[in-house]
Design an enzyme around this catalytic site. Sequence first.
Site, mmCIF file in Angstrom:
data_model
loop_
_atom_site.group_PDB
_atom_site.id
_atom_site.type_symbol
_atom_site.label_atom_id
_atom_site.label_comp_id
_atom_site.label_asym_id
_atom_site.label_seq_id
_atom_site.Cartn_x
_atom_site.Cartn_y
_atom_site.Cartn_z
ATOM 1 N N SER A 58 5.015 3.634 -1.190
ATOM 2 C CA SER A 58 3.948 2.637 -1.213
ATOM 3 C C SER A 58 3.403 2.327 0.181
ATOM 4 O O SER A 58 2.927 3.213 0.867
ATOM 5 C CB SER A 58 4.472 1.389 -1.916
ATOM 6 O OG SER A 58 3.434 0.515 -2.214
ATOM 7 N N ASP A 201 -3.301 1.262 0.717
ATOM 8 C CA ASP A 201 -1.934 1.492 1.210
ATOM 9 C C ASP A 201 -1.573 2.949 0.895
ATOM 10 O O ASP A 201 -2.420 3.731 0.441
ATOM 11 C CB ASP A 201 -0.945 0.484 0.606
ATOM 12 C CG ASP A 201 -0.633 0.745 -0.847
ATOM 13 O OD1 ASP A 201 -1.532 1.248 -1.564
ATOM 14 O OD2 ASP A 201 0.499 0.473 -1.284
ATOM 15 N N ASP A 203 -0.003 4.582 -1.382
ATOM 16 C CA ASP A 203 -0.164 5.180 -2.719
ATOM 17 C C ASP A 203 -1.402 4.636 -3.440
ATOM 18 O O ASP A 203 -1.559 4.839 -4.645
ATOM 19 C CB ASP A 203 1.105 5.024 -3.560
ATOM 20 C CG ASP A 203 1.472 3.572 -3.824
ATOM 21 O OD1 ASP A 203 1.073 2.697 -3.030
ATOM 22 O OD2 ASP A 203 2.166 3.304 -4.834
ATOM 23 N N ASP A 205 -2.545 1.833 -4.536
ATOM 24 C CA ASP A 205 -2.646 0.816 -5.591
ATOM 25 C C ASP A 205 -3.150 -0.497 -5.000
ATOM 26 O O ASP A 205 -3.799 -1.285 -5.659
ATOM 27 C CB ASP A 205 -1.330 0.630 -6.366
ATOM 28 C CG ASP A 205 -0.138 0.317 -5.493
ATOM 29 O OD1 ASP A 205 -0.253 0.401 -4.251
ATOM 30 O OD2 ASP A 205 0.936 -0.003 -6.051
HETATM 31 MG MG MG Z 1 1.502 0.611 -3.081
#
Ligand code: MG
Length: 415
Positions: A58, A201, A203, A205
Amino acid sequence: MLVGHDARTSGSMFAKAVIAGLTSTGCNVFFAGMASTPALQYAVKNRCMDGGVIITASHNPPEYNGIKVIWKDGIEISHEQETEIEKIYFQNKPLLAEWDKLGAKHELTVVNEDYIEAVKKHVNIAKIAEKNYHVVVDAANSVGSLATPQLLRELGCKVTTINANIDGTFPGRMPEPRPENLQETSAIVKAVGADLGVAFDGDADRSIFVGENGEIYWGDKTFAVVEKQFLIENPNSKIVTSISSSTLIKDVAEAYKGEIVWTKVGSVTVSQTMKEVNAKLGGEENGGVFYGPHQAVRDGAMTTALILNIMAETGKKLSELIAEQPQYFIEKGKVQCSEDKKEKVHKKLLEQVKGENVSTVDGVKIWFEDKSAILVRPSGTEPVYRLYAEAKTQEKALTLIKDYSITLTRILAII
Ligand code: MG
Protein backbone atom coordinates in the site's frame (compact mmCIF):
# COMPACT_ATOMS: atom_id res chain seq x y z
CA MET A 1 -8.59 -17.23 -6.90
CA LEU A 2 -7.28 -14.06 -8.52
CA VAL A 3 -3.67 -13.02 -7.81
CA GLY A 4 -2.03 -9.70 -8.68
CA HIS A 5 0.60 -7.31 -7.36
CA ASP A 6 1.72 -3.69 -7.28
CA ALA A 7 5.04 -2.29 -8.54
CA ARG A 8 7.28 -3.27 -5.61
CA THR A 9 10.55 -5.03 -6.48
CA SER A 10 9.47 -8.16 -4.58
CA GLY A 11 5.96 -8.25 -6.08
CA SER A 12 6.55 -10.80 -8.80
CA MET A 13 8.60 -13.02 -6.45
CA PHE A 14 5.84 -13.09 -3.79
CA ALA A 15 3.18 -13.61 -6.44
CA LYS A 16 4.97 -16.78 -7.61
CA ALA A 17 5.10 -18.05 -4.01
CA VAL A 18 1.40 -17.28 -3.42
CA ILE A 19 0.43 -18.97 -6.71
CA ALA A 20 2.50 -22.05 -5.76
CA GLY A 21 0.82 -22.13 -2.35
CA LEU A 22 -2.70 -21.79 -3.72
CA THR A 23 -2.28 -24.34 -6.52
CA SER A 24 -0.71 -26.80 -4.05
CA THR A 25 -4.02 -26.82 -2.17
CA GLY A 26 -6.00 -27.38 -5.36
CA CYS A 27 -7.10 -23.80 -6.05
CA ASN A 28 -7.22 -22.64 -9.64
CA VAL A 29 -5.41 -19.33 -9.97
CA PHE A 30 -5.97 -16.50 -12.41
CA PHE A 31 -2.89 -14.30 -12.51
CA ALA A 32 -3.55 -10.65 -13.36
CA GLY A 33 0.03 -9.39 -13.10
CA MET A 34 0.38 -5.76 -12.11
CA ALA A 35 -2.76 -3.77 -11.28
CA SER A 36 -4.09 -1.41 -8.64
CA THR A 37 -5.77 -2.86 -5.55
CA PRO A 38 -9.22 -1.53 -6.57
CA ALA A 39 -8.83 -2.91 -10.12
CA LEU A 40 -8.02 -6.35 -8.67
CA GLN A 41 -10.86 -6.13 -6.14
CA TYR A 42 -13.26 -5.26 -8.93
CA ALA A 43 -12.03 -8.24 -11.00
CA VAL A 44 -12.60 -10.65 -8.08
CA LYS A 45 -16.26 -9.58 -7.88
CA ASN A 46 -16.89 -9.05 -11.59
CA ARG A 47 -15.24 -12.31 -12.72
CA CYS A 48 -17.01 -14.33 -9.99
CA MET A 49 -13.81 -15.53 -8.32
CA ASP A 50 -13.96 -17.28 -4.96
CA GLY A 51 -11.45 -14.76 -3.64
CA GLY A 52 -8.21 -13.02 -4.39
CA VAL A 53 -4.76 -12.21 -3.09
CA ILE A 54 -3.09 -8.85 -3.70
CA ILE A 55 0.63 -8.47 -3.07
CA THR A 56 1.11 -4.89 -1.93
CA ALA A 57 2.38 -2.80 0.94
CA SER A 58 0.00 0.00 0.00
CA HIS A 59 1.39 3.38 1.15
CA ASN A 60 4.38 1.96 3.10
CA PRO A 61 8.05 2.62 2.19
CA PRO A 62 9.62 0.72 -0.75
CA GLU A 63 11.34 -2.02 1.28
CA TYR A 64 8.02 -3.38 2.61
CA ASN A 65 5.59 -5.78 1.04
CA GLY A 66 2.41 -7.47 2.21
CA ILE A 67 -0.46 -9.78 1.38
CA LYS A 68 -4.08 -8.62 1.25
CA VAL A 69 -6.70 -11.35 1.02
CA ILE A 70 -9.94 -10.52 -0.76
CA TRP A 71 -13.31 -12.19 -0.22
CA LYS A 72 -15.47 -13.13 -3.21
CA ASP A 73 -17.40 -9.86 -2.99
CA GLY A 74 -14.18 -7.92 -3.63
CA ILE A 75 -13.89 -6.67 -0.04
CA GLU A 76 -10.83 -7.35 2.10
CA ILE A 77 -11.39 -10.12 4.64
CA SER A 78 -11.90 -9.21 8.32
CA HIS A 79 -9.10 -9.29 10.90
CA GLU A 80 -10.71 -12.42 12.43
CA GLN A 81 -10.50 -14.24 9.09
CA GLU A 82 -6.87 -13.10 8.71
CA THR A 83 -6.09 -14.61 12.11
CA GLU A 84 -7.65 -17.92 10.99
CA ILE A 85 -5.37 -18.00 7.92
CA GLU A 86 -2.32 -17.15 10.03
CA LYS A 87 -3.20 -19.97 12.42
CA ILE A 88 -3.26 -22.50 9.54
CA TYR A 89 0.07 -21.11 8.33
CA PHE A 90 1.89 -21.07 11.69
CA GLN A 91 0.58 -24.52 12.68
CA ASN A 92 1.69 -25.71 9.23
CA LYS A 93 -1.69 -27.25 8.57
CA PRO A 94 -2.75 -26.40 5.03
CA LEU A 95 -4.76 -29.13 3.30
CA LEU A 96 -2.53 -30.06 0.38
CA ALA A 97 -4.01 -31.56 -2.77
CA GLU A 98 -2.95 -34.89 -4.28
CA TRP A 99 -0.78 -34.75 -7.41
CA ASP A 100 -3.79 -35.24 -9.68
CA LYS A 101 -5.88 -32.55 -7.92
CA LEU A 102 -3.38 -29.65 -8.03
CA GLY A 103 -4.78 -26.32 -9.22
CA ALA A 104 -3.98 -24.78 -12.58
CA LYS A 105 -2.66 -21.31 -13.32
CA HIS A 106 -4.20 -19.12 -16.00
CA GLU A 107 -3.36 -15.59 -17.14
CA LEU A 108 -6.02 -12.88 -16.89
CA THR A 109 -4.91 -9.84 -18.86
CA VAL A 110 -8.06 -7.72 -19.07
CA VAL A 111 -8.26 -6.51 -15.48
CA ASN A 112 -7.33 -2.88 -16.19
CA GLU A 113 -9.62 -2.57 -19.24
CA ASP A 114 -12.59 -4.06 -17.35
CA TYR A 115 -11.96 -1.70 -14.47
CA ILE A 116 -11.83 1.41 -16.68
CA GLU A 117 -15.15 0.45 -18.27
CA ALA A 118 -16.69 -0.15 -14.83
CA VAL A 119 -15.66 3.27 -13.48
CA LYS A 120 -16.99 5.03 -16.60
CA LYS A 121 -20.50 3.69 -15.94
CA HIS A 122 -20.84 5.90 -12.85
CA VAL A 123 -20.11 9.32 -14.36
CA ASN A 124 -21.51 11.62 -17.03
CA ILE A 125 -18.85 11.13 -19.73
CA ALA A 126 -20.27 13.70 -22.18
CA LYS A 127 -20.49 16.38 -19.51
CA ILE A 128 -16.90 15.82 -18.34
CA ALA A 129 -15.60 15.67 -21.93
CA GLU A 130 -17.31 18.98 -22.74
CA LYS A 131 -15.11 20.74 -20.17
CA ASN A 132 -11.75 19.65 -21.69
CA TYR A 133 -10.21 19.36 -18.24
CA HIS A 134 -6.44 19.11 -17.90
CA VAL A 135 -5.50 16.70 -15.09
CA VAL A 136 -2.09 15.93 -13.60
CA VAL A 137 -1.80 12.31 -12.42
CA ASP A 138 1.00 11.51 -9.97
CA ALA A 139 1.15 7.72 -9.99
CA ALA A 140 3.91 7.30 -7.35
CA ASN A 141 5.90 5.14 -9.84
CA SER A 142 3.41 2.37 -9.26
CA VAL A 143 0.16 0.84 -10.48
CA GLY A 144 -1.71 4.15 -10.39
CA SER A 145 -0.29 4.69 -13.87
CA LEU A 146 -1.98 1.59 -15.32
CA ALA A 147 -5.62 2.65 -15.48
CA THR A 148 -6.25 6.25 -14.42
CA PRO A 149 -4.39 8.13 -17.22
CA GLN A 150 -6.22 6.03 -19.83
CA LEU A 151 -9.53 6.40 -18.00
CA LEU A 152 -9.18 10.18 -17.91
CA ARG A 153 -8.29 10.35 -21.61
CA GLU A 154 -11.42 8.32 -22.33
CA LEU A 155 -13.35 10.91 -20.30
CA GLY A 156 -12.04 13.56 -22.69
CA CYS A 157 -9.41 15.02 -20.35
CA LYS A 158 -5.94 16.15 -21.29
CA VAL A 159 -3.58 14.21 -19.01
CA THR A 160 -0.11 15.08 -17.79
CA THR A 161 1.49 12.19 -15.91
CA ILE A 162 4.32 12.39 -13.41
CA ASN A 163 6.02 9.48 -11.63
CA ALA A 164 4.19 7.26 -14.11
CA ASN A 165 7.12 4.99 -15.00
CA ILE A 166 6.79 1.75 -13.01
CA ASP A 167 9.75 1.52 -10.62
CA GLY A 168 9.58 -0.43 -7.34
CA THR A 169 12.32 1.69 -5.78
CA PHE A 170 9.87 4.65 -5.86
CA PRO A 171 12.42 7.17 -7.14
CA GLY A 172 9.85 9.97 -7.64
CA ARG A 173 8.52 10.21 -4.10
CA MET A 174 7.56 8.08 -1.12
CA PRO A 175 4.43 5.98 -1.82
CA GLU A 176 2.27 7.72 0.79
CA PRO A 177 0.43 10.72 -0.68
CA ARG A 178 1.02 13.10 2.22
CA PRO A 179 1.30 16.85 1.60
CA GLU A 180 5.06 16.82 2.40
CA ASN A 181 5.57 14.27 -0.42
CA LEU A 182 3.46 16.19 -2.92
CA GLN A 183 5.11 19.61 -3.14
CA GLU A 184 6.43 18.87 -6.63
CA THR A 185 3.03 17.57 -7.77
CA SER A 186 1.41 20.76 -6.53
CA ALA A 187 4.02 22.92 -8.32
CA ILE A 188 3.46 21.02 -11.58
CA VAL A 189 -0.34 21.43 -11.40
CA LYS A 190 0.19 25.19 -11.19
CA ALA A 191 3.00 25.31 -13.76
CA VAL A 192 1.03 23.51 -16.48
CA GLY A 193 -2.20 25.32 -15.61
CA ALA A 194 -4.09 22.10 -14.89
CA ASP A 195 -7.65 22.05 -13.55
CA LEU A 196 -6.89 19.25 -11.10
CA GLY A 197 -4.09 17.10 -9.76
CA VAL A 198 -4.40 13.66 -8.21
CA ALA A 199 -1.73 11.69 -6.36
CA PHE A 200 -2.06 8.02 -5.48
CA ASP A 201 -0.45 5.76 -2.90
CA GLY A 202 1.51 2.63 -3.91
CA ASP A 203 -1.55 0.52 -4.79
CA ALA A 204 -3.78 3.40 -5.97
CA ASP A 205 -6.67 2.92 -3.60
CA ARG A 206 -5.98 6.21 -1.83
CA SER A 207 -6.14 9.51 -3.72
CA ILE A 208 -5.18 12.99 -2.59
CA PHE A 209 -6.21 15.95 -4.74
CA VAL A 210 -4.56 19.21 -5.70
CA GLY A 211 -6.69 22.17 -6.73
CA GLU A 212 -6.05 24.31 -9.81
CA ASN A 213 -4.45 26.81 -7.41
CA GLY A 214 -1.80 24.24 -6.38
CA GLU A 215 -3.35 23.73 -2.97
CA ILE A 216 -3.14 20.16 -1.61
CA TYR A 217 -6.41 19.10 0.05
CA TRP A 218 -6.37 16.46 2.76
CA GLY A 219 -8.77 13.56 2.17
CA ASP A 220 -11.70 14.59 4.34
CA LYS A 221 -12.14 17.83 2.38
CA THR A 222 -12.51 16.01 -0.92
CA PHE A 223 -14.56 13.26 0.72
CA ALA A 224 -16.96 15.96 1.94
CA VAL A 225 -17.28 17.24 -1.66
CA VAL A 226 -18.29 13.73 -2.78
CA GLU A 227 -20.51 13.27 0.28
CA LYS A 228 -22.44 16.50 -0.37
CA GLN A 229 -23.16 15.63 -4.01
CA PHE A 230 -24.09 12.06 -3.05
CA LEU A 231 -26.57 13.27 -0.39
CA ILE A 232 -28.11 15.84 -2.76
CA GLU A 233 -28.78 12.95 -5.15
CA ASN A 234 -29.57 10.35 -2.44
CA PRO A 235 -31.00 12.07 0.67
CA ASN A 236 -31.50 10.02 3.87
CA SER A 237 -28.51 7.79 3.05
CA LYS A 238 -26.04 6.35 5.52
CA ILE A 239 -22.45 7.59 5.31
CA VAL A 240 -19.81 5.34 6.88
CA THR A 241 -16.62 6.98 8.08
CA SER A 242 -13.87 6.35 10.62
CA ILE A 243 -13.96 8.19 13.91
CA SER A 244 -10.77 10.05 12.93
CA SER A 245 -12.66 11.92 10.20
CA SER A 246 -13.27 15.64 10.50
CA THR A 247 -16.46 17.13 11.95
CA LEU A 248 -16.82 18.47 8.42
CA ILE A 249 -18.22 15.06 7.40
CA LYS A 250 -20.80 15.35 10.21
CA ASP A 251 -21.68 18.94 9.21
CA VAL A 252 -22.32 17.92 5.59
CA ALA A 253 -24.44 14.96 6.73
CA GLU A 254 -26.52 17.24 8.97
CA ALA A 255 -26.96 19.86 6.25
CA TYR A 256 -27.92 17.41 3.48
CA LYS A 257 -29.97 14.83 5.40
CA GLY A 258 -27.40 12.07 5.80
CA GLU A 259 -26.84 9.72 8.71
CA ILE A 260 -23.26 9.14 9.87
CA VAL A 261 -22.15 5.68 10.98
CA TRP A 262 -18.80 6.02 12.79
CA THR A 263 -16.33 3.12 12.70
CA LYS A 264 -12.96 2.19 14.07
CA VAL A 265 -9.99 3.52 12.10
CA GLY A 266 -9.02 1.27 9.15
CA SER A 267 -10.27 0.75 5.62
CA VAL A 268 -11.36 -2.86 6.19
CA THR A 269 -13.73 -1.76 8.98
CA VAL A 270 -15.25 0.94 6.77
CA SER A 271 -15.86 -1.60 3.95
CA GLN A 272 -17.24 -4.24 6.33
CA THR A 273 -19.54 -1.71 8.03
CA MET A 274 -20.85 -0.49 4.68
CA LYS A 275 -21.78 -4.09 3.96
CA GLU A 276 -23.42 -4.58 7.39
CA VAL A 277 -25.55 -1.43 7.37
CA ASN A 278 -26.09 -1.43 3.60
CA ALA A 279 -24.49 2.00 3.06
CA LYS A 280 -23.53 3.22 -0.39
CA LEU A 281 -20.84 5.73 0.56
CA GLY A 282 -17.86 5.56 2.89
CA GLY A 283 -14.72 7.58 3.45
CA GLU A 284 -11.52 8.09 5.38
CA GLU A 285 -9.59 11.26 6.03
CA ASN A 286 -6.41 9.85 4.46
CA GLY A 287 -7.79 9.91 0.93
CA GLY A 288 -10.07 6.89 0.85
CA VAL A 289 -13.47 7.20 -0.78
CA PHE A 290 -15.65 4.06 -0.95
CA TYR A 291 -18.29 4.40 -3.64
CA GLY A 292 -20.75 1.54 -3.12
CA PRO A 293 -22.58 1.67 -6.47
CA HIS A 294 -19.19 0.72 -8.00
CA GLN A 295 -17.63 -1.23 -5.09
CA ALA A 296 -17.50 -0.72 -1.32
CA VAL A 297 -13.71 -0.32 -1.22
CA ARG A 298 -11.26 2.57 -1.40
CA ASP A 299 -10.78 3.36 -5.03
CA GLY A 300 -8.46 6.09 -6.35
CA ALA A 301 -9.57 6.07 -10.00
CA MET A 302 -13.27 6.01 -9.07
CA THR A 303 -12.75 8.95 -6.72
CA THR A 304 -10.94 10.94 -9.43
CA ALA A 305 -13.80 10.32 -11.85
CA LEU A 306 -16.35 11.37 -9.18
CA ILE A 307 -14.51 14.63 -8.44
CA LEU A 308 -14.35 15.48 -12.16
CA ASN A 309 -18.04 14.59 -12.48
CA ILE A 310 -18.94 17.00 -9.65
CA MET A 311 -16.74 19.74 -11.15
CA ALA A 312 -18.46 19.23 -14.53
CA GLU A 313 -22.01 19.05 -13.11
CA THR A 314 -21.60 22.14 -10.91
CA GLY A 315 -19.31 24.09 -13.24
CA LYS A 316 -17.10 24.84 -10.21
CA LYS A 317 -13.36 24.53 -9.66
CA LEU A 318 -12.17 22.21 -6.91
CA SER A 319 -10.98 25.20 -4.86
CA GLU A 320 -14.50 26.67 -5.05
CA LEU A 321 -16.14 23.41 -3.99
CA ILE A 322 -13.79 23.23 -1.01
CA ALA A 323 -14.23 26.92 -0.10
CA GLU A 324 -18.00 26.36 0.26
CA GLN A 325 -17.41 23.91 3.10
CA PRO A 326 -17.18 24.73 6.79
CA GLN A 327 -13.49 25.27 7.59
CA TYR A 328 -11.63 23.62 10.46
CA PHE A 329 -8.11 23.82 11.82
CA ILE A 330 -6.48 20.52 12.66
CA GLU A 331 -3.62 19.89 15.10
CA LYS A 332 -1.98 16.63 16.17
CA GLY A 333 0.02 15.49 19.16
CA LYS A 334 1.25 12.38 20.95
CA VAL A 335 2.05 11.21 24.47
CA GLN A 336 4.34 8.26 25.26
CA CYS A 337 2.47 5.36 26.86
CA SER A 338 3.62 1.75 27.23
CA GLU A 339 1.38 -1.05 25.90
CA ASP A 340 0.41 -2.35 29.35
CA LYS A 341 -0.92 1.04 30.45
CA LYS A 342 -3.05 1.83 27.40
CA GLU A 343 -6.21 0.13 28.68
CA LYS A 344 -5.98 1.75 32.14
CA VAL A 345 -5.45 5.18 30.58
CA HIS A 346 -8.53 4.64 28.43
CA LYS A 347 -10.70 3.84 31.49
CA LYS A 348 -9.43 6.79 33.54
CA LEU A 349 -9.87 9.17 30.65
CA LEU A 350 -13.46 8.00 30.17
CA GLU A 351 -14.20 8.71 33.86
CA GLN A 352 -12.81 12.22 33.48
CA VAL A 353 -14.89 13.15 30.42
CA LYS A 354 -18.23 11.87 31.76
CA GLY A 355 -21.08 14.15 30.78
CA GLU A 356 -19.42 15.26 27.52
CA ASN A 357 -20.60 14.20 24.04
CA VAL A 358 -18.32 11.16 23.78
CA SER A 359 -17.83 8.26 21.36
CA THR A 360 -15.75 5.20 22.28
CA VAL A 361 -15.89 3.54 18.87
CA ASP A 362 -12.07 3.74 18.75
CA GLY A 363 -10.21 5.48 21.59
CA VAL A 364 -12.12 8.43 23.06
CA LYS A 365 -13.59 11.12 20.83
CA ILE A 366 -15.24 14.18 22.33
CA TRP A 367 -17.32 16.71 20.41
CA PHE A 368 -17.73 20.10 22.10
CA GLU A 369 -20.53 22.66 21.72
CA ASP A 370 -18.30 25.19 19.92
CA LYS A 371 -17.80 22.64 17.07
CA SER A 372 -14.33 21.68 18.24
CA ALA A 373 -13.46 18.00 18.81
CA ILE A 374 -10.64 15.83 20.04
CA LEU A 375 -9.79 12.17 19.42
CA VAL A 376 -7.47 10.49 21.95
CA ARG A 377 -6.51 7.09 20.63
CA PRO A 378 -3.83 4.51 21.46
CA SER A 379 -1.57 3.77 18.49
CA GLY A 380 -1.87 0.19 17.24
CA THR A 381 1.80 0.02 16.30
CA GLU A 382 3.74 2.30 18.67
CA PRO A 383 3.87 2.87 22.46
CA VAL A 384 2.06 6.20 22.23
CA TYR A 385 -1.34 7.79 22.56
CA ARG A 386 -2.19 9.95 19.56
CA LEU A 387 -4.25 13.13 19.80
CA TYR A 388 -6.12 14.72 16.93
CA ALA A 389 -7.89 18.02 17.57
CA GLU A 390 -9.89 20.26 15.33
CA ALA A 391 -11.57 23.57 15.90
CA LYS A 392 -12.80 26.73 14.22
CA THR A 393 -9.53 28.47 15.17
CA GLN A 394 -5.99 27.15 15.20
CA GLU A 395 -5.53 28.52 18.70
CA LYS A 396 -8.42 26.41 20.02
CA ALA A 397 -7.11 23.26 18.30
CA LEU A 398 -3.67 23.83 19.84
CA THR A 399 -5.22 24.43 23.27
CA LEU A 400 -7.11 21.12 23.04
CA ILE A 401 -3.91 19.24 22.19
CA LYS A 402 -2.12 20.92 25.09
CA ASP A 403 -4.93 20.33 27.61
CA TYR A 404 -5.43 16.67 26.76
CA SER A 405 -1.68 15.98 26.65
CA ILE A 406 -1.58 17.30 30.23
CA THR A 407 -4.62 15.18 31.17
CA LEU A 408 -2.93 12.04 29.78
CA THR A 409 0.35 12.84 31.50
CA ARG A 410 -1.47 13.29 34.83
CA ILE A 411 -3.34 10.00 34.38
CA LEU A 412 -0.05 8.22 33.55
CA ALA A 413 1.50 9.63 36.73
CA ILE A 414 -1.17 8.07 38.97
CA ILE A 415 -1.78 4.64 37.40
MG1 MG B 1 -3.26 1.67 -0.38
